[in-house]
Design a protein around this motif. Structure first.
Motif: not given
Length: 685
Positions: A212-216, A231-235, A275-279
């Protein structure tokens, strides 16, 4: 056995579980683990706790979003704190919290390790240079292994045609590197190999099975956040889209509202909740918009007469274990492709919030589960969309919130709640939910009794009473219905869940609480092995007494004794008992700290199992279900080698008195003892 447990409790001396400020989190985690059969990842929760411990919130310079992310305060407390500072100016001393409405002594003690009113915790000027020169880089490596040999790791027995074995070693390996600058930037990599998975050979010639890799990045201007990688999303309240942990029912009876964090970086090893992608998150003044896209690969079962090379053939179920240890598990790896796209729009003011979430999922294979009466309304297609509206409004001592969601097949789910301060000493939480049987949301995580937000109606009432500064009384009652059939429940049914807890906290060095909980859940009742006579309530009662006491600056003492009792259809079932002692030794300015636990348990049937949160190495967790009869011991040692280098060693062993074989299948151990050794090292620079 009961006599031994009582003697064990009252003859205990040095004991400890967690420091009091962690007690609220510990109780929530135990109830979540005990209320679900699913594997739940608590890593992000532990990381958040550690982050706020090392980067305390400056209460004089914080905002509502940061305090909402700080799960130890509810909305009424947050509003009272911000209003007090606005009306009276900055806090002059931490003791001033006692004069703020809705803040009791127990709450203040819980948050003390994570807050400040001085210069600590403030935001420093942000520049490209400071991000990398003043940021912090950490590297973790962890090894763990069960010491007794399971059948899956033993030599193949060709004489009996018993040749199915795990392909890799019994060692589980975890590594993570992460660079952070305050809460502005996070760049990280995480890799994990489970026990039994290959490593730099065979199916995993590249190394770890999971990567797993991320840039935030949070620029904090019109662009609020950018996420690349995982990344993750919470709404809202989690009905349309919510990735990660969300608290529900616990000994903290009134804090049940979801506080969506929007976009957040993913740093854990659960292979299904990210989620694996971009936001990107954009915002100005009261308006903000999140846009996200992702493409994930999931494990799935293919019908036995299908070829996994034919993408037009469907799948029978999604696999969430994350294990790839055998040939059959590898055949199911990453054969389901999930494409997700969506947006969240929000209007937000000081006292109100209005949001809309739209998420669309598309799969390369159609889910073709074997339908029966109970599951005929579940998702069984290759695409789905969820649209929801969420809201919240704060007026004086009343905070209302909710969400209404719709899936593409027309199913509706809704939840509406209120947090009300009836008196400075009395608060109440109310929540109504109605999830239609045909509502379909594969990535939802709303409040409820089911693992899916479907086929459920319920009304929850929670009350918190603070008769004086030392006592805290929590009570909740949840009544729920299942309008349609469930797995192993062959008729519409209902149930209840009740908890009462009294906590006594006279000061920071002593805390005790007494808890009673009773749950009634529906279940098929079998008169014999072949015929179902009726659907009845399966009742489980739990009694717990927990006490903690600090005898010096280095040593804590504590005890817990707990009993569970099960019954079904009016017939008495079985009783379970558990008692433990812990010792924690953490001298000031010392390089060595230590904690240990000794447990005795007697829970003859699995229905009477008892959960208890265990201390572990940093960012790891253990929440075993004590079932059977036996004892367990574990010990953790932390040693600070030098500045920036820490190491942990953990040893745990369980001895069963009622069996000679532990586990089943490839995990079967031909012994009544199961031991585990874990070692971790961290570099910080």
């Amino acid at each position: 056995m009961k006599f031994l447990l009582v003697i064990f409790l009252f003859t205990s001396t040095l004991v400890f579980s967690q420091t009091p400020e962690d007690e609220s989190t510990e109780q929530k985690v135990e109830i979540i683990a005990g209320g679900s059969d699913a594997e739940i990842d608590f890593t992000n929760l532990l990381e958040k706790t550690e982050y706020f411990r090392n980067h305390p919130i400056n209460l004089n310079k914080t905002n509502r979003e940061t305090l909402e992310d700080f799960y130890l305060l509810n909305d009424l407390q947050i509003n009272s704190l911000l209003a007090h500072i606005q009306d009276n100016g900055p806090l002059l001393a931490i003791q001033e919290l006692q004069a703020i409405k809705h803040f009791d002594l127990s709450t203040i003690y819980n948050i003390l390790p994570f807050v400040t009113i001085g210069n600590e915790g403030t935001n420093f000027p942000i520049s490209f240079k400071s991000i990398f020169t003043e940021g912090k880089t950490s590297l973790f490596t962890r090894f763990q292994s069960v010491l007794e040999e399971a059948r899956g790791f033993s030599p193949k027995d060709f004489s009996t045609n018993d040749t199915n074995r795990y392909l890799g070693s019994r060692v589980k390996i975890f590594t993570r590197m992460r660079h952070t600058y305050s809460n502005v930037l996070s760049i990280g990599y995480t890799g994990e190999k489970d026990a039994g998975e290959e490593f730099f050979k065979g199916s995993q010639k590249g190394g770890f099975d999971f990567n797993s890799f991320h840039i935030f990045y949070r620029p904090n201007k019109i662009i609020k956040a950018i996420a690349i990688g995982d990344y993750q999303v919470q709404y809202g309240q989690g009905l349309a889209l919510w990735a990660g942990l969300a608290f529900g029912k616990s000994g903290d009876a009134i804090n049940i509202k979801r506080n969506g964090r929007g976009l957040i970086p993913y740093t854990s090893v659960d292979e299904n909740i990210f989620l694996r992608g971009a936001a990107i998150s954009l915002g100005k003044n009261k308006f903000s918009a999140d846009i996200f896209i992702a493409s994930n690969s999931l494990d799935a079962n293919v019908p036995s007469d299908s070829s996994i090379n034919n993408d037009e053939l469907g799948i029978s179920s999604v696999i969430i274990t994350g294990f790839h240890r055998t040939k059959s598990e590898l055949e199911n790896k990453n054969i389901l492709k999930e494409d997700i796209a969506g947006t969240h729009l929000q209007l937000k003011s000081k006292n109100w919030n209005l949001g809309m979430t739209l998420a669309t999922m598309k799969y390369n294979r159609k889910l073709s589960r074997r339908l029966s009466l109970y599951n005929q309304f579940e998702f069984n297609d290759d695409n789905n969309s969820n649209l929801s509206m969420d809201y919240s409004y704060l007026y004086r001592n009343i905070h209302v919130y909710g969400e209404i969601a719709r899936s593409s097949n027309g199913g509706i789910a809704q939840v509406h709640g209120a947090l009300v301060s009836l008196d400075p000493k009395v608060s109440m939480s109310l929540l109504y939910r109605n999830y239609q049987k045909n509502y379909q949301a594969l990535r939802s995580n709303g409040f409820g009794e089911n693992t899916r937000n479907a086929n459920e109606k319920g009304f929850y009432t929670g009350i918190n009473i603070k008769p004086n500064r030392y006592l805290n009384i929590n009570f909740f009652y949840d009544q729920f219905q299942f309008p349609w059939l469930k797995y192993l429940v062959d008729a519409p049914s209902d149930g209840t869940d009740l908890l009462g807890q009294i906590t006594y906290t006279p000061n920071r060095t002593f805390e005790a609480y007494l808890r009673y909980r009773t749950r009634n859940r529906p279940s098929n009742f079998y008169e014999d092995d072949e015929f179902i006579t009726s659907v009845v309530n399966q009742r489980l009662d739990n009694y717990r007494f927990n006490i903690k006491y600090k005898i010096s600056s280095s040593v804590w003492l504590a005890n817990r004794v707990e009993m569970s009792k099960s019954s079904q259809g009016g017939f008495n079932g079985s009783e379970g008992f558990m008692v433990y002692q812990d010792l924690s030794y953490k001298p000031l300015q010392s390089k060595v700290s230590f904690n240990a636990r000794l447990i005795l348990f007697d829970a003859p049937v699995f229905d009477t199992r008892i959960y208890a949160f265990e201390n572990d190495v940093l960012y790891a967790y253990s929440i075993p279900a004590y079932s059977g009869r036996g004892s367990r011991v574990y010990a953790n040692i932390r040693y600070k080698i030098k500045k920036g280098i820490d190491c942990w060693i953990r040893y745990a062993t369980t001895v069963f008195d009622d069996r000679s074989v532990i586990g089943s299948g490839l995990d079967e151990i031909n012994s009544n003892i199961r031991s585990e050794l874990k070692a971790q090292i961290r570099f910080e620079f």
